[in-house]
Design a protein around this motif. Structure first.
Motif, PDB file in Angstrom:
ATOM      1  N   ARG A  28       0.806  -1.216   0.000  1.00 44.75           N
ATOM      2  CA  ARG A  28       0.000   0.000   0.000  1.00 44.75           C
ATOM      3  C   ARG A  28       0.837   1.264   0.000  1.00 44.75           C
ATOM      4  NH1 ARG A  28      -5.212  -0.523   0.753  1.00 44.75           N
ATOM      5  NH2 ARG A  28      -6.055  -2.542   1.259  1.00 44.75           N
ATOM      6  N   CYS A  81     -14.373   2.888  -2.411  1.00 47.74           N
ATOM      7  CA  CYS A  81     -13.431   2.427  -3.438  1.00 47.74           C
ATOM      8  C   CYS A  81     -13.532   3.274  -4.705  1.00 47.74           C
ATOM      9  CB  CYS A  81     -13.693   0.963  -3.772  1.00 47.74           C
ATOM     10  SG  CYS A  81     -12.740   0.364  -5.197  1.00 47.74           S
ATOM     11  N   CYS A 188      -9.897  -2.866  -5.648  1.00 42.06           N
ATOM     12  CA  CYS A 188     -10.239  -2.045  -4.484  1.00 42.06           C
ATOM     13  C   CYS A 188      -9.304  -2.332  -3.314  1.00 42.06           C
ATOM     14  CB  CYS A 188     -11.685  -2.288  -4.068  1.00 42.06           C
ATOM     15  SG  CYS A 188     -12.914  -1.588  -5.204  1.00 42.06           S
ATOM     16  N   ARG A 189      -8.973  -3.598  -3.129  1.00 47.02           N
ATOM     17  CA  ARG A 189      -8.043  -3.958  -2.056  1.00 47.02           C
ATOM     18  C   ARG A 189      -6.665  -3.369  -2.324  1.00 47.02           C
ATOM     19  NH1 ARG A 189      -4.891  -4.736   1.363  1.00 47.02           N
ATOM     20  NH2 ARG A 189      -4.543  -6.568   2.682  1.00 47.02           N
ATOM     21  N   THR A 192      -7.426   0.919  -2.663  1.00 45.56           N
ATOM     22  CA  THR A 192      -8.256   1.526  -1.613  1.00 45.56           C
ATOM     23  C   THR A 192      -9.279   2.487  -2.184  1.00 45.56           C
ATOM     24  OG1 THR A 192      -6.437   1.321  -0.028  1.00 45.56           O
ATOM     25  CG2 THR A 192      -8.291   2.735   0.602  1.00 45.56           C
ATOM     26  N   ASP A 193      -8.821   3.563  -2.830  1.00 47.23           N
ATOM     27  CA  ASP A 193      -9.726   4.556  -3.418  1.00 47.23           C
ATOM     28  C   ASP A 193      -9.261   4.822  -4.840  1.00 47.23           C
ATOM     29  OD1 ASP A 193     -11.296   6.689  -4.190  1.00 47.23           O
ATOM     30  OD2 ASP A 193     -10.587   8.062  -2.636  1.00 47.23           O
ATOM     31  N   GLY A 199      -4.336   6.110  -6.024  1.00 48.06           N
ATOM     32  CA  GLY A 199      -5.015   4.845  -5.748  1.00 48.06           C
ATOM     33  C   GLY A 199      -5.321   4.076  -7.019  1.00 48.06           C
TER      34      GLY A 199
END
Length: 231
Positions: A28, A81, A188-189, A192-193, A199
């Motif tokens: 991430r 998301c 999405c995982r 995140t966004d 993202g």
């Protein structure tokens, strides 16, 4: 590009899924490669708009329904998301031409026939060797794993992210309804966004760690959004 080269490229794309998720995890704090400008998020098309967008973009209506359905499910599950159907369509275009790779076509249930199955991941052609993990259940190969379906999942990745997008009680990577929802959840995982460039880029580059791939998906997704604007 020759058919063998295309098959190798498709399989390599899907290999990133399992390498990024199951070997090192989703990172991430790192965007793996140059960021791509996030495409505009296309609105959910009406039935009339669906017909026109499909006609102007070449996306089969059955495929468009799968992408839209997956985006709507994510909106209910995880509104933060902000994944849009045109991003899923951009990936579907890159992975299998919306289930049309190699002369395949989606049937009424959203299954690509003949089944789209990549080359054996046997260590040749620059691919990492992945010995069979599913007894050939998904890819028909009891010796080596292969990428399968319109969104090109490897069996081990499907085992983690497999989804039932059409509510028929089965999760099938050859069914674009299921594969699009699985891909959406994976993205999405990873990102995140997806409403912002960082993202979105993280998500797409986790799917395939190639800046050119991400830029191609962004261009395609942008074209799909503009096609809807022009309806």
């Amino acid at each position: 590009m020759s058919r063998p080269a295309v098959l190798i490229a498709v399989a390599t794309v899907a290999l990133v899924l399992v390498a990024g998720l199951l070997l090192s995890g989703i990172e991430r704090d790192r965007v793996p490669g140059p960021a791509a400008e996030v495409p505009p998020a296309a609105a959910i098309p009406s039935p009339r708009e669906t017909r026109q967008v499909a006609g102007s973009t070449g996306i089969p209506r059955r495929a468009l329904a799968a992408y839209v359905g997956a985006a709507q499910t994510i909106e209910r599950e995880n509104a933060t998301c902000r994944i849009a159907w045109n991003t899923l369509a951009g990936i579907g275009a890159s992975e299998s031409s919306h289930g049309a790779f190699g002369g395949a076509a989606l049937d009424d249930q959203g299954v690509a026939r003949p089944l789209i199955i990549g080359v054996p991941l046997d260590g040749s052609g620059g691919n990492r060797a992945i010995r069979d993990t599913d007894g050939g259940r998904l890819d028909g190969d009891p010796r080596w794993d292969r990428a399968v379906g319109p969104m090109q999942f490897i069996p081990t990745t499907w085992d983690v992210w497999g989804a039932d997008g059409d509510g028929d009680g089965r999760s099938d990577p050859h069914d674009l309804d299921d594969a699009a929802l699985a891909a959406a959840r994976y993205l999405c995982r990873a990102g995140t966004d997806l409403g912002g460039s960082e993202g979105w880029s993280r998500a797409v580059l986790t799917y395939n760690n190639s800046g050119e791939y991400a830029r191609k998906v962004a261009r395609t997704a942008t074209a799909y959004a503009r096609a809807l604007d022009d309806v």
